[in-house]
Design an enzyme around this catalytic site. Sequence first.
Site, short mmCIF file in Angstrom:
data_model
loop_
_atom_site.label_atom_id
_atom_site.label_comp_id
_atom_site.label_asym_id
_atom_site.label_seq_id
_atom_site.Cartn_x
_atom_site.Cartn_y
_atom_site.Cartn_z
N HIS A 93 -19.86 39.03 -87.51
CA HIS A 93 -18.66 38.19 -87.44
C HIS A 93 -19.02 36.71 -87.44
O HIS A 93 -19.58 36.21 -86.47
CB HIS A 93 -17.90 38.57 -86.16
CG HIS A 93 -16.58 37.91 -86.02
ND1 HIS A 93 -16.31 37.03 -84.99
CD2 HIS A 93 -15.46 38.01 -86.76
CE1 HIS A 93 -15.06 36.63 -85.09
NE2 HIS A 93 -14.52 37.20 -86.15
N GLU B 182 -19.53 38.41 -92.43
CA GLU B 182 -18.11 38.08 -92.39
C GLU B 182 -17.94 36.58 -92.55
O GLU B 182 -18.64 35.80 -91.90
CB GLU B 182 -17.46 38.53 -91.08
CG GLU B 182 -15.94 38.55 -91.17
CD GLU B 182 -15.20 37.44 -90.46
OE1 GLU B 182 -13.97 37.32 -90.64
OE2 GLU B 182 -15.83 36.65 -89.73
N ASP C 108 -15.01 33.41 -93.12
CA ASP C 108 -13.62 32.90 -93.21
C ASP C 108 -13.59 31.74 -94.19
O ASP C 108 -14.51 30.93 -94.22
CB ASP C 108 -13.16 32.38 -91.84
CG ASP C 108 -13.16 33.45 -90.76
OD1 ASP C 108 -12.61 34.53 -91.00
OD2 ASP C 108 -13.71 33.18 -89.67
N HIS D 100 -13.76 28.83 -89.85
CA HIS D 100 -12.69 29.62 -89.25
C HIS D 100 -11.41 28.82 -89.06
O HIS D 100 -10.32 29.28 -89.39
CB HIS D 100 -13.13 30.20 -87.90
CG HIS D 100 -12.03 30.97 -87.22
ND1 HIS D 100 -11.10 30.38 -86.38
CD2 HIS D 100 -11.68 32.28 -87.29
CE1 HIS D 100 -10.25 31.30 -85.96
NE2 HIS D 100 -10.58 32.46 -86.50
N GLU E 65 -12.57 36.50 -95.71
CA GLU E 65 -11.18 36.38 -95.27
C GLU E 65 -10.50 35.15 -95.86
O GLU E 65 -10.99 34.03 -95.70
CB GLU E 65 -11.11 36.31 -93.73
CG GLU E 65 -9.67 36.19 -93.25
CD GLU E 65 -9.50 36.19 -91.73
OE1 GLU E 65 -10.49 36.42 -90.99
OE2 GLU E 65 -8.37 35.95 -91.30
N GLN F 119 -10.42 40.40 -96.98
CA GLN F 119 -9.54 40.68 -95.85
C GLN F 119 -8.60 39.50 -95.64
O GLN F 119 -8.94 38.35 -95.94
CB GLN F 119 -10.39 40.88 -94.57
CG GLN F 119 -11.43 39.79 -94.43
CD GLN F 119 -12.02 39.58 -93.05
OE1 GLN F 119 -11.48 40.02 -92.05
NE2 GLN F 119 -13.13 38.87 -93.01
O1 G3P Z 1 -11.59 38.93 -89.71
C1 G3P Z 1 -11.64 39.68 -88.55
C2 G3P Z 1 -11.45 38.74 -87.44
O2 G3P Z 1 -12.37 37.72 -87.64
C3 G3P Z 1 -10.05 38.19 -87.47
O3 G3P Z 1 -9.88 37.19 -86.56
O4 G3P Z 1 -9.55 34.85 -86.02
O5 G3P Z 1 -11.82 35.81 -85.86
O6 G3P Z 1 -10.80 35.41 -88.09
P1 G3P Z 1 -10.54 35.76 -86.65
CA CA Z 2 -12.25 36.44 -89.71
#
Ligand code: G3P
Ligand code: CA
Length: 268
Positions: free
Chosen positions: A18, A45, A47, A60, A127, A163
Site C-alpha cells: 500500500h 499500490e 494513487d 495520495h 488508483e 481501482q
Molecule cells: O486503494 C485502497 C486504499 O488505498 C483506499 O484508500 O485512501 O488509502 O487510497 P486510500
Molecule cells: Ca489507494
Amino acid sequence: QSGNNPQLNDNQILNISHRGASGHAPEHTLASYELGDKMGGDYIELDLQMTKDGELIAMHDETLDRTTDGTGLVKDYTLEEIKQLDAGSWFNETYPEKANEEFAGLQVQTLQEVIEHFGKNKNYYIETKSPEVYPGMEEQLLDILEQYNLTRQNAPSSRVIIQSFSEASLQKVHDLNEDIPLVQLLDYKTTATITDEELAHYSEYAIGLGMSYTKINEEYVQKTREHDLLIHPYTVNEKEDMKRLLEWGVTGMFTNYPDVLEEVLKEM
Ligand code: G3P
Ligand code: CA
C-alpha cells in the site's frame, strides 16, 4: 515477489504494498516501492493525482502539504515545480524511530517514472484519485500503460489492476479498454452489507471489490466470493487482522507492511 506474475483468481492471495511498504518508508517514493517489492509485495499500490500541466503523479492527497514540503493543491503546480519538492523528510520528522537519512530529499514520482524504474515485469495496482477534478485522467493513464505494453493482458494474469472509489471513472476505463481488470473500491461508513443485485452490478465491469477491513465480516466476504468477485480489504497492518481476514476467505489485501503479510502467508 512482484517479479512473478500473480494470478488473479482464488488460488493466490495477493500481497499489495500500500503506497509501497509505506510503514517503513515515505509513501509513494521509489524507496517505499522498492521495499514493498523486496518484502514480498505482489503489486505496488499507487494513487494518482494530476499536475497543472497534465502529468500523472503518484500521490495520495489532492494537496502537497502532508507528504512534501510544498503547500496547496497538486493541480495548481506544474510537474517541474513539484519535482523540486522533498517527499521524504516529512517521514523522518513524523516517525523519528524509522527515520533514514536517505529518505531526505526523495522526489515525487510520475507514473511513467515508476514504470520506467521497475519495468513492465512488475505489477501495478493503480488508483484514479479524484477523477472528477482531473478530466482526461483515464485517457492519460491508458496512454501511458499502452506505451509500456501494459494494456493487452487480460485477467487472470494482468500486470495492471485499476481501482477507484469512482464508478464513473472505472466505467470510463472499461469503455476505453474492456480487458484491464478493475476493482471497485467501496467507502462504508458503518458495517458493510451488500445485496445480490449490487454484486451482480459490480460483476458487470469489475473483477473485485476493495473496502476497509474494519467494516466487513465473514458473511460479507463469503457473499462476495460466491459471486466470483475478488475481495481486497485495506489497509491491514496487524498480524491478527490478516489471519482473521484470510480465514474469512479474502483473496488479498492492501498493507503498509508487506513483510508482515508475507510472514503470515508463510505460516499458513
Ligand atoms: O486503494 C485502497 C486504499 O488505498 C483506499 O484508500 O485512501 O488509502 O487510497 P486510500
Ligand atoms: Ca489507494
